[in-house]
Write an enzyme that holds these catalytic residues in place. Structure first.
Site, PDB file in Angstrom:
ATOM      1  N   LYS A 192       0.844  -1.194   0.000  1.00 46.83           N
ATOM      2  CA  LYS A 192       0.000   0.000   0.000  1.00 46.83           C
ATOM      3  C   LYS A 192       0.882   1.248   0.000  1.00 46.83           C
ATOM      4  O   LYS A 192       1.850   1.318   0.768  1.00 46.83           O
ATOM      5  CB  LYS A 192      -0.871  -0.010   1.266  1.00 46.83           C
ATOM      6  CG  LYS A 192      -2.126   0.821   1.156  1.00 46.83           C
ATOM      7  CD  LYS A 192      -3.165   0.138   0.301  1.00 46.83           C
ATOM      8  CE  LYS A 192      -4.575   0.639   0.554  1.00 46.83           C
ATOM      9  NZ  LYS A 192      -5.536  -0.015  -0.367  1.00 46.83           N
ATOM     10  N   THR A 217      -4.449  -5.165   1.044  1.00 46.16           N
ATOM     11  CA  THR A 217      -3.690  -3.920   1.258  1.00 46.16           C
ATOM     12  C   THR A 217      -4.530  -2.928   2.073  1.00 46.16           C
ATOM     13  O   THR A 217      -3.982  -2.083   2.767  1.00 46.16           O
ATOM     14  CB  THR A 217      -3.231  -3.284  -0.073  1.00 46.16           C
ATOM     15  OG1 THR A 217      -4.370  -2.858  -0.813  1.00 46.16           O
ATOM     16  CG2 THR A 217      -2.396  -4.257  -0.885  1.00 46.16           C
ATOM     17  N   ASN A 245      20.937  20.252 -11.629  1.00 43.42           N
ATOM     18  CA  ASN A 245      21.356  21.627 -11.906  1.00 43.42           C
ATOM     19  C   ASN A 245      20.180  22.411 -12.481  1.00 43.42           C
ATOM     20  O   ASN A 245      19.682  22.086 -13.557  1.00 43.42           O
ATOM     21  CB  ASN A 245      22.511  21.571 -12.918  1.00 43.42           C
ATOM     22  CG  ASN A 245      23.131  22.937 -13.166  1.00 43.42           C
ATOM     23  OD1 ASN A 245      22.641  23.948 -12.685  1.00 43.42           O
ATOM     24  ND2 ASN A 245      24.214  22.958 -13.919  1.00 43.42           N
TER      25      ASN A 245
HETATM   26  O1  LIG Z   1      28.227  22.071 -11.821  1.00 45.01           O
HETATM   27  C1  LIG Z   1      28.166  21.694 -13.008  1.00 45.01           C
HETATM   28  N1  LIG Z   1      28.662  20.484 -13.353  1.00 45.01           N
HETATM   29  C2  LIG Z   1      28.617  20.010 -14.643  1.00 45.01           C
HETATM   30  O2  LIG Z   1      29.102  18.886 -14.933  1.00 45.01           O
HETATM   31  C3  LIG Z   1      28.010  20.836 -15.611  1.00 45.01           C
HETATM   32  N2  LIG Z   1      27.807  20.716 -16.960  1.00 45.01           N
HETATM   33  C4  LIG Z   1      27.177  21.839 -17.363  1.00 45.01           C
HETATM   34  O3  LIG Z   1      26.794  22.036 -18.570  1.00 45.01           O
HETATM   35  N3  LIG Z   1      26.995  22.702 -16.331  1.00 45.01           N
HETATM   36  C5  LIG Z   1      27.507  22.103 -15.227  1.00 45.01           C
HETATM   37  N4  LIG Z   1      27.585  22.508 -13.926  1.00 45.01           N
END
Ligand SMILES: O=c1[nH]c(=O)c2[nH]c(=O)[nH]c2[nH]1
Length: 319
Positions: A14, A73, A275
């Site tokens: 669940k 469940t 990122n």
């Molecule tokens: O901190 C980063 N690491 C990367 O490997 C990477 N590659 C990227 O295009 N920008 C970043 N920034």
């Protein structure tokens, strides 16, 4: 969540079992210098639990449609909710372990359980009390920010159930550092369009996980060896603030060193980062040190990294 029984994947359970327990035992943790967090009064001890069981006994429910051994469940959900009332401790991991042990005791044919609990955070609020602002203790604000989480895997051995893997974490941490991050020196060839950056507004999404050398430290809020996700969260933003980083890779390594330094009871720290660096729209605004940015366009970059205490000896000593 994958259980293999004699070479076969087989589990059921669940998800989204929401347990809002009030007035659980308060948690107190020893302080670390990067964090004002000292514990949680656990007036609201709330979790979203995902619970899966497996074992040979369930095979015929899949292969023959025989439900004789199936714990519905829906019953699992009821079991988890009711056992939450019986839990006398103060930690997410402790609650999950308690529920699993009770389940093993009640249903002897269950061979293993994998359980994840996401803490649902409710922030305390200050109200005026005789002219001073003081914690309400009654009214809380539901938070949709980062949250603590834990996953435990139990297997039934001869006499009792044992934890065969565990990880605790802080999930969905989102941190922006507006200045003081760079990214340059990477391979520059016919595929490169990204310019060098010497000062970028680095926005990262982070999940940080940790494993204890002794899993009992994760369960017991009284031992003084419990690692609170809030402390790990605060260490992460401290290190981000302190270091002028050349990459996210280097940043998470430094955060990992600091976490391992602060918590000798941990055997491992691991990271999933992505990122989300803001995209520049207006670089210079006259009369202001500011700029204008917008969300980056997809796709996004990501990193994964795990560290053990061996990295501490090798790495720079964390401050
Ligand atoms: O901190 C980063 N690491 C990367 O490997 C990477 N590659 C990227 O295009 N920008 C970043 N920034």
């Amino acid at each position: 969540m994958t259980e293999r029984t004699r070479g076969r994947t087989m589990y059921y359970g669940k998800g989204d079992v929401l347990t809002y327990r009030t007035y659980a035992k308060p948690l107190a943790v020893p302080p670390v210098s990067e964090s004002a967090y000292a514990g949680n009064d656990n007036v609201i001890f709330a979790h979203n639990i995902k619970f899966a069981v497996s074992g040979e006994s369930f095979l015929t429910s899949f292969t023959e449609g025989n439900n004789a051994m199936v714990v519905a469940t829906d019953s699992m959900k009821n079991f988890i909710l009711r056992q939450t009332a019986q839990y006398t401790g103060s930690t997410t991991e402790g609650l999950l372990a308690f529920v699993c042990r009770q389940f093993f005791a009640r249903y002897p044919h269950v061979a293993s359980i994998t359980v994840t609990g996401d803490r649902i955070p409710f922030d305390s609020l200050a109200v005026k009390d005789g002219g001073q602002l003081a914690e309400s203790g009654l009214v809380f604000r539901r938070s949709h920010n980062d949250h603590a989480s834990a996953t435990l895997e139990f297997t039934r051995l001869e006499s009792e159930a044992a934890i065969v893997s565990h990880v605790s974490s802080i999930a969905d941490l989102q941190l922006i550092k507006v200045s003081g991050s760079s990214f340059f020196g990477f391979i520059r060839d016919e595929y490169t369009t990204l310019p060098d950056s010497y000062d970028r507004p680095l926005f990262i999404f982070l999940n940080i996980g940790w494993r204890y050398a002794d899993v009992n430290d994760a369960l017991d809020g009284e031992s003084g060896r419990y690692v609170a996700a809030e402390q790990v969260r605060d260490i992460a933003h401290h290190v981000f603030h302190e270091f002028n980083t050349p990459s996210i890779q280097y940043l998470i390594y430094q955060i990992g060193l600091r976490i391992l330094t602060r918590f000798p009871q941990l055997a491992e720290v691991n990271f999933e980062s992505s990122n989300r660096t803001w995209e520049i729209v207006i670089d210079t605004i006259e009369g202001s040190r500011g700029s204008v940015y917008t969300e980056p366009r997809p796709p996004y970059g990501f990193q994964g990294f795990s560290m053990t205490r061996g990295d501490l000896a090798k790495g720079e000593s964390a401050r």
